[in-house]
Motif scaffolding. Sequence first.
Motif, PDB file in Angstrom:
ATOM      1  N   ALA A 138      34.847  40.515  33.148  1.00 34.14           N
ATOM      2  CA  ALA A 138      35.175  40.086  34.502  1.00 34.14           C
ATOM      3  C   ALA A 138      34.177  40.686  35.490  1.00 34.14           C
ATOM      4  CB  ALA A 138      36.592  40.518  34.861  1.00 34.14           C
ATOM      5  N   ASN A 198      37.056  33.831  35.977  1.00 39.25           N
ATOM      6  CA  ASN A 198      38.285  34.555  35.648  1.00 39.25           C
ATOM      7  C   ASN A 198      38.695  34.185  34.226  1.00 39.25           C
ATOM      8  OD1 ASN A 198      38.793  35.800  38.277  1.00 39.25           O
ATOM      9  ND2 ASN A 198      39.230  33.718  38.993  1.00 39.25           N
ATOM     10  N   ALA A 210      36.896  36.310  30.687  1.00 40.46           N
ATOM     11  CA  ALA A 210      36.029  35.948  31.814  1.00 40.46           C
ATOM     12  C   ALA A 210      34.570  36.174  31.448  1.00 40.46           C
ATOM     13  CB  ALA A 210      36.402  36.767  33.035  1.00 40.46           C
TER      14      ALA A 210
END
Length: 266
Positions: A138, A198, A210
């Motif tokens: 992420a 995401n 992600a």
Amino acid sequence: MKIIHIFQKRATASLAVLAVAALTFSSCSKSEGVKPDDTTTVVTPTRDADKVPYYKVQRVENLAAQTDDQNPTEPKTEILFSLDYKKEQPATYAKTTLWDISLSGLYNSFLGPNSNTDSGNSGYQGPGKGGITIVQQAFEDVTAIPAAADFKTTKGLIGTDDRGSFGTGTGWYLYDFGGTEVGDGSATKVHVAYALGNALKLADGSTLAARTIIVKTASGDYAKIKMISCYKDIFTPDQMLTNSPHMYFTFEYMIVPAGSTKFEIK
């Protein structure tokens, strides 16, 4: 009396010399005990006023690309985008450092860097020294800057993810051709491209991690990019539908100076 007077004069002179010596010694001792001011300065890299600042997250919404659903494989005009200036640049800037990423290929959905070493790159033989890579993390969790060898210079390198249809490796989006990888198989969920900025919940109940794109810019700085959507004013997977206005790129990014070893927000 005369001898005493001479002695008094010599004694007075001696005392004066001792007094001066004592003052001098006292001054030297005090000087030695005073620590000089700390002149060490922390150098913070400066930016031109018209460039985005280092260490701050930027957001771009609805960067539009040419779209022709009747002839999707027909090459469209490559988009050259400057992360420094936060805007699209004209094609005439190809051989400059005034752009950092390109969007080309099918639906302009494949990202590449500004590199002067790759013959297929629009920046070939220019001053650009960029590269690009992608990690399965992420945006918020990406702090380390990859090794130099991890950055690639190929145009249109990062696009469709292997987990979906027509995957070309680890990509920034999953293309759900039949509408069953993420969607429910209905007509409104076929041919949908889901950005992987995401983590993405799949139809089988699993979750796809992600992805974050990392770029070495044309000038040698580093940027990380979170791709959010390719649909106009639509930023969540549940709202992404077959007929949603598409190829309007929304993403977030931040830049740190050349020589940095990590991404940090200040």
